[in-house]
Write a protein that holds these residues in place. Structure first.
Motif, mmCIF file in Angstrom:
data_model
loop_
_atom_site.group_PDB
_atom_site.id
_atom_site.type_symbol
_atom_site.label_atom_id
_atom_site.label_comp_id
_atom_site.label_asym_id
_atom_site.label_seq_id
_atom_site.Cartn_x
_atom_site.Cartn_y
_atom_site.Cartn_z
ATOM 1 N N THR A 1 -0.992 -4.010 2.570
ATOM 2 C CA THR A 1 -0.860 -3.867 4.009
ATOM 3 C C THR A 1 -1.991 -4.633 4.695
ATOM 4 O O THR A 1 -2.917 -5.122 4.044
ATOM 5 N N TYR B 1 -1.923 7.220 -1.633
ATOM 6 C CA TYR B 1 -0.676 7.050 -0.886
ATOM 7 C C TYR B 1 0.519 7.131 -1.835
ATOM 8 O O TYR B 1 1.315 8.050 -1.791
ATOM 9 N N SER B 2 0.657 6.152 -2.714
ATOM 10 C CA SER B 2 1.789 6.074 -3.638
ATOM 11 C C SER B 2 1.284 6.139 -5.071
ATOM 12 O O SER B 2 0.120 5.829 -5.356
ATOM 13 N N ASN C 1 2.001 -6.341 6.920
ATOM 14 C CA ASN C 1 2.190 -4.980 6.397
ATOM 15 C C ASN C 1 3.334 -4.885 5.390
ATOM 16 O O ASN C 1 4.414 -4.381 5.686
ATOM 17 N N GLY D 1 -0.040 -0.200 -0.232
ATOM 18 C CA GLY D 1 1.206 0.528 -0.058
ATOM 19 C C GLY D 1 1.776 1.002 -1.377
ATOM 20 O O GLY D 1 1.087 1.598 -2.201
ATOM 21 N N ARG D 2 3.027 0.699 -1.604
ATOM 22 C CA ARG D 2 3.721 1.186 -2.787
ATOM 23 C C ARG D 2 3.352 0.384 -4.026
ATOM 24 O O ARG D 2 3.118 -0.828 -3.968
ATOM 25 N N GLY E 1 10.275 0.599 5.783
ATOM 26 C CA GLY E 1 9.184 1.266 5.082
ATOM 27 C C GLY E 1 9.434 1.553 3.622
ATOM 28 O O GLY E 1 8.528 1.992 2.915
ATOM 29 N N LEU F 1 4.560 -2.835 3.128
ATOM 30 C CA LEU F 1 4.345 -1.437 2.784
ATOM 31 C C LEU F 1 5.077 -1.028 1.512
ATOM 32 O O LEU F 1 4.654 -0.115 0.811
ATOM 33 N N SER F 2 6.184 -1.685 1.204
ATOM 34 C CA SER F 2 7.000 -1.247 0.080
ATOM 35 C C SER F 2 7.569 -2.442 -0.674
ATOM 36 O O SER F 2 7.680 -3.545 -0.134
ATOM 37 N N TYR G 1 6.617 -4.112 7.021
ATOM 38 C CA TYR G 1 6.775 -3.079 8.037
ATOM 39 C C TYR G 1 6.669 -3.635 9.448
ATOM 40 O O TYR G 1 7.461 -3.281 10.327
ATOM 41 N N GLU H 1 -4.729 4.734 0.686
ATOM 42 C CA GLU H 1 -4.305 4.573 2.062
ATOM 43 C C GLU H 1 -5.476 4.182 2.973
ATOM 44 O O GLU H 1 -5.276 3.761 4.115
#
Length: 415
Positions: free
Chosen positions: A231, A165-166, A263, A215-216, A311, A265-266, A281, A181
Motif C-alpha cells: 500500500t 493485517y493479513s 494502494n 496488505g494481503r 479491496g 491492498l489485495s 484500492y 498495517e
C-alpha cells in the motif's frame, strides 16, 4: 502380420508401467481371464474403472488411481466481525450445505475469542484457525471442531510489535506470516508441534513507497514464493513484492517489486500458479501478471477497471474467473472477469459488476467453483451467489444472512 506382436509388446509395456503406480499384483486365473495381464480385456477394464472413480476393487485388490484428485467438501464458513471495540468483535461460524450453498450458524456462534479480528487462516487439516487482531496487536490460535464448527482458545495470544493485517500460512504448515498495517514489514512466526507460535526475528522489511504499509499476503500452491500487496500514501504508486521462501529457516528473500497503482491492498493467485492479480484500492483497477512458475517472477499485462475501492481479489478454483470486491462506502458490487488462458488478461463477464451488500471486503468460493460468498462490512451481513458457467453471479435463496458487527473477512473450510 506386424500389428499383433506390436500390440502384445505395447500391452506388456503398459502393464509394467502400471505395477508401481497401482501397487498391486494380479495373477492369471483360468476362470477369471480378465485378471490375466496378457488378455486385452485386462487393461480396458482397469482403465474404465479408474476413469470414473478414485478407487476400485479389481482382481481382489483395492486399487487407488493416481490420476483422480479428490475434491474436498465444504463444511464451514468463518467470518471475522471486527466490531467497533473488543466487546462488539467476534468470529461467526456457519455450516454450509455443499449442494445448495445455504448456510446456517453453528451452535455457540458468534465466538468472542479474539480482539477485533481482521482475517483468518486455517491449517490444512481444518482444525486450527489463526487470527490477526487489531485490538491488541496479536495473533490468536484457535481450535476448530471439525464436526460441530465450534471455536475454542488453544494458546494465549501472541503479541507482535506492530498491528497485523493479513495472514499467510506456508503450504507445508511450518511458518505463519503477518502483514503489518502500520509499518512496511512482515512478521515471521514458526509453528510448533502443538500449533503454538514463536516469533522469528527480525521482521522482514518490505519496499513500500513513503507512508505505506502491507496488505494481503499469498503463497503459491507449492510454497516457494510469497506475494505481497504494497500500500502507499495518496499519490504514491505501489504494487506487488515477490519473496522466495527458505523452507529450512522461514527466511524471506526479496526477488522484485512490480509497480501497479495506488494502494495495492489485495492480490490473488490462480490455483494453477500461472497468473497473479493485484487490485489497487485507490487507482480502482486490476493488474494481471503472468507468473514464471519456477522463478516466481512476474510479467505485467494490461490493466482493467474495477469498481469503487476494490479491496479483495480472488480467482475461482477452476482458473476461469477473477472476482473483485468493490468495498466503497454506501455501495456494494463485485466485479467479475473472464481469464484468457494464454496470457491471463481479463474481460468483464456479461452483467458485471454484480450487486451485493454494502462495502464487501471479503470473498470466498467453494472447492468446486459452484458458489461465491462476500462479507459485507457496512451491511453487517453475508451475500451468497451461484457461479454460472460463464462467470455470471446469481443470488442464492435465503441471502443475505446476518453476521456480526462490521464483518470483514470470510473463509471457507473444507474436508
Amino acid at each position: 502380420m506386424i500389428r499383433k506382436p506390436f500390440d502384445k509388446h505395447w500391452r506388456n509395456f503398459l502393464f509394467i508401467c502400471l505395477i508401481p503406480i497401482f501397487v498391486f499384483q494380479c495373477r492369471p486365473n483360468g476362470l477369471k481371464n480378465h485378471c490375466d495381464p496378457n488378455q486385452s480385456s485386462y487393461l480396458q477394464n482397469l482403465t474404465l474403472l479408474l476413469g470414473v472413480s478414485e478407487s476400485a476393487y479389481y482382481c481382489g485388490n483395492l486399487i487407488q488411481s493416481p490420476f483422480f484428485n479428490k475434491i474436498k467438501i465444504p463444511r464451514f464458513i468463518i467470518v471475522t466481525n471486527v466490531g467497533l471495540d473488543a466487546a462488539t468483535s467476534s468470529i461467526s461460524v456457519f455450516r454450509i450445505n455443499p449442494n445448495t450453498g445455504e448456510i446456517s450458524q453453528v451452535s455457540g456462534s458468534p465466538f468472542q475469542l479474539s480482539n477485533r479480528p481482521r482475517f483468518t487462516v486455517t491449517n490444512s487439516t481444518g482444525t486450527v484457525v489463526y487470527v490477526p487482531n487489531i485490538g491488541n496487536k496479536s495473533v490468536s490460535v484457535l481450535n476448530l471442531n471439525p464436526e460441530t464448527g465450534s471455536l475454542s482458545l488453544k494458546h494465549p495470544d501472541l503479541v507482535l510489535s506492530s498491528t497485523p493485517y493479513s495472514l499467510a500460512l506456508d503450504p507445508n504448515g511450518k511458518y505463519l506470516y503477518a502483514s503489518s498495517e502500520q509499518n512496511p514489514e512482515i512478521h515471521r512466526m514458526a509453528i510448533g508441534s502443538n500449533d503454538n507460535l514463536t516469533i522469528l526475528s527480525p521482521a522482514m522489511p518490505t519496499s513500500n513507497p513513503s507512508g505505506g504499509s502491507v496488505g494481503r499476503l499469498s503463497f503459491d500452491s507449492k510454497g516457494n514464493h510469497l506475494y505481497v500487496g504494497l500500500t502507499s500514501a495518496p499519490g504514491n504508486n505501489a504494487g506487488i513484492q515477490v519473496f522466495s521462501l527458505d523452507p529450512s529457516t522461514g527466511n524471506l528473500s526479496s526477488i522484485n517489486v512490480y509497480i501497479t497503482g495506488i494502494n495495492n491492498l489485495s492480490l490473488g493467485i490462480s490455483p494453477n500458479g500461472k497468473f497473479v492479480y493485484g487490485s489497487n484500492y485507490s487507482s480502482e483497477n486490476v493488474f494481471p501478471f503472468v507468473r514464471d512458475i519456477n522463478s516466481g517472477t512476474l510479467s505485467i499485462q494490461t490493466s482493467i477497471s474495477a469498481g469503487v475501492a476494490p479491496g479483495y481479489t480472488i480467482v475461482d478454483p477452476l482458473n476461469r474467473f477473477v472476482y473483485v470486491a468493490n468495498s466503497g462506502t454506501g455501495q456494494g458490487t463485485i466485479s467479475a472477469y473472464l481469464i484468457e488462458p494464454s496470457n491471463g488478461t481479463l474481460t468483464p463477464v456479461n452483467g458485471s459488476p454484480f450487486s451485493t451488500g454494502f462495502s464487501p471486503i471479503g470473498l470466498c468460493t467453494d472447492p468446486r467453483g459452484k458458489f461465491l460468498y462476500s462479507s459485507n462490512t457496512e451491511g453487517g451481513n453475508i451475500s451468497g451467489f451461484s457461479i454460472g458457467e460463464n462467470g455470471v453471479l446469481t443470488p442464492l435463496s435465503g441471502f443475505p444472512v446476518t453476521a456480526g458487527t462490521n464483518p470483514f473477512s470470510i473463509e471457507m473450510v473444507s474436508y
